[in-house]
Design an enzyme around this catalytic site. Sequence first.
Site, PDB file in Angstrom:
ATOM      1  N   SER A   1     -21.290-115.060 -37.245  1.00  0.00           N
ATOM      2  CA  SER A   1     -22.143-115.602 -38.316  1.00  0.00           C
ATOM      3  C   SER A   1     -22.641-117.004 -38.033  1.00  0.00           C
ATOM      4  O   SER A   1     -23.327-117.582 -38.874  1.00  0.00           O
ATOM      5  CB  SER A   1     -21.374-115.661 -39.641  1.00  0.00           C
TER       6      SER A   1
ATOM      7  N   THR B   1     -19.834-118.061 -42.160  1.00  0.00           N
ATOM      8  CA  THR B   1     -20.633-119.285 -42.216  1.00  0.00           C
ATOM      9  C   THR B   1     -19.707-120.449 -42.511  1.00  0.00           C
ATOM     10  O   THR B   1     -18.910-120.382 -43.446  1.00  0.00           O
ATOM     11  CB  THR B   1     -21.677-119.174 -43.342  1.00  0.00           C
TER      12      THR B   1
ATOM     13  N   THR C   1     -24.876-121.940 -39.794  1.00  0.00           N
ATOM     14  CA  THR C   1     -24.865-120.470 -39.853  1.00  0.00           C
ATOM     15  C   THR C   1     -25.957-119.861 -38.989  1.00  0.00           C
ATOM     16  O   THR C   1     -26.964-120.518 -38.693  1.00  0.00           O
ATOM     17  CB  THR C   1     -25.082-119.997 -41.312  1.00  0.00           C
TER      18      THR C   1
ATOM     19  N   ARG D   1     -36.646-115.332 -42.260  1.00  0.00           N
ATOM     20  CA  ARG D   1     -35.841-115.598 -43.458  1.00  0.00           C
ATOM     21  C   ARG D   1     -34.960-116.841 -43.245  1.00  0.00           C
ATOM     22  O   ARG D   1     -34.299-116.991 -42.227  1.00  0.00           O
ATOM     23  CB  ARG D   1     -34.959-114.383 -43.751  1.00  0.00           C
TER      24      ARG D   1
ATOM     25  N   THR E   1     -20.883-120.432 -49.323  1.00  0.00           N
ATOM     26  CA  THR E   1     -21.052-119.353 -48.348  1.00  0.00           C
ATOM     27  C   THR E   1     -21.384-118.085 -49.126  1.00  0.00           C
ATOM     28  O   THR E   1     -21.196-118.021 -50.339  1.00  0.00           O
ATOM     29  CB  THR E   1     -19.771-119.170 -47.502  1.00  0.00           C
ATOM     30  N   GLY E   2     -21.889-117.089 -48.419  1.00  0.00           N
ATOM     31  CA  GLY E   2     -22.222-115.835 -49.082  1.00  0.00           C
ATOM     32  C   GLY E   2     -23.722-115.599 -49.095  1.00  0.00           C
ATOM     33  O   GLY E   2     -24.453-116.167 -48.282  1.00  0.00           O
TER      34      GLY E   2
HETATM   35  C1  SD4 Z   1     -26.997-117.169 -45.682  1.00  0.00           C
HETATM   36  N1  SD4 Z   1     -25.152-118.254 -46.783  1.00  0.00           N
HETATM   37  O1  SD4 Z   1     -27.737-117.234 -44.703  1.00  0.00           O
HETATM   38  C2  SD4 Z   1     -25.579-117.640 -45.542  1.00  0.00           C
HETATM   39  C3  SD4 Z   1     -24.757-116.457 -45.164  1.00  0.00           C
HETATM   40  C4  SD4 Z   1     -23.302-116.672 -45.138  1.00  0.00           C
HETATM   41  O2  SD4 Z   1     -21.329-116.177 -44.158  1.00  0.00           O
HETATM   42  O3  SD4 Z   1     -22.723-117.500 -45.795  1.00  0.00           O
HETATM   43  N2  SD4 Z   1     -22.618-115.935 -44.310  1.00  0.00           N
HETATM   44  O4  SD4 Z   1     -27.360-116.686 -46.761  1.00  0.00           O
END
Ligand code: SD4
Length: 317
Positions: free
Chosen positions: A77, A179, A197, A207, A230-231
């Site tokens: 990630s 991330t 990330t 994106r 994160t997420g």
């Molecule tokens: C995103 N927040 O690109 C990041 C993804 C993430 O662990 O946290 N992955 O949306």
Amino acid sequence: MKRRTFLQTSGFIGSATILKSPSLDNTSLATEPIIIATWKNEKGTKSGWDKMMQTGRALDGVEAGAWVPEADPNETSVGYGGLPDRDGHVTLDACIMDHLGNAGAVTFLEGIMHPISVARAVMEKTPHVMLSGAGALKFALDQGFKKQNLLTPASKKAWEEWKKESKYKPIVNIENHDTIGLLGIGKAGEIAGACSTSGLAYKMHGRVGDSPIIGGAVFCDDEVGGACATGLGEFVMKTLGSFLIVEFMRQGMSPQKACEEAIMRIVKRYKYQDFQVGYLALNKKGEYGAYSIQKGFNFTITKNGITQVIESASYMS
Ligand code: SD4
């Protein structure tokens, strides 16, 4: 004229350095140094801690902490080894913020192993906060960063497998995304934050997520504390989660309560919950909190040289 030369001749580097040069003398000593990161990032927080012990500075600690997963081919990630977008490009987002409110970010950057350090260079050496895509790459190369292929054979193979089905749904796997968001308090009690990330695996080309957004994935205010995320970045961006958490803490909430309220903002406004968002917060007293929508979010702390991984509480049980 090279961009760097332009910045130098136009006086940007000189004035930016003076304005942004962190002085640690005027921060009040509030707590012991600490470094805290999203997910199971023991090597990252440990390495950030070691750096912070050498230089004293939280900013150095959070940057060094991010270098670890950025350089690790097995972290899919972040940085090198990151899973690519649907067209096979590893595109990177990162940001960094110091205790004076200075900030730097890069988005949609390709071919540079340590986007966090490019973000720091944007902060320290340009009058801007964010550089993107080809411009960010050109700036990085002008700064002496080396271009390299970040798509490892394993990530390429995973992408080729994905292409066979090619269902485009931005699933953020609950257990397996890493991330790195970091918050640190340095020897003078000052706070800094960082995030790095490669974003969502197989995202649309172009994106950009929350990770380079100041106030989204990272926010610090030296009067209050900091937060990171994160997420699924779309939901962090739509609620400006890290900024929100710092403002909640400013109003007197504990880091834990502030993370919970920011998660509830997402849960209440966007009724569905089949995705993950996790928040981490640290106040200037060194108190921390974490909360996520789904189970499975954890975070890592290094304090007094001791590193621990802690399971976060979550909305869904
Ligand atoms: C995103 N927040 O690109 C990041 C993804 C993430 O662990 O946290 N992955 O949306």
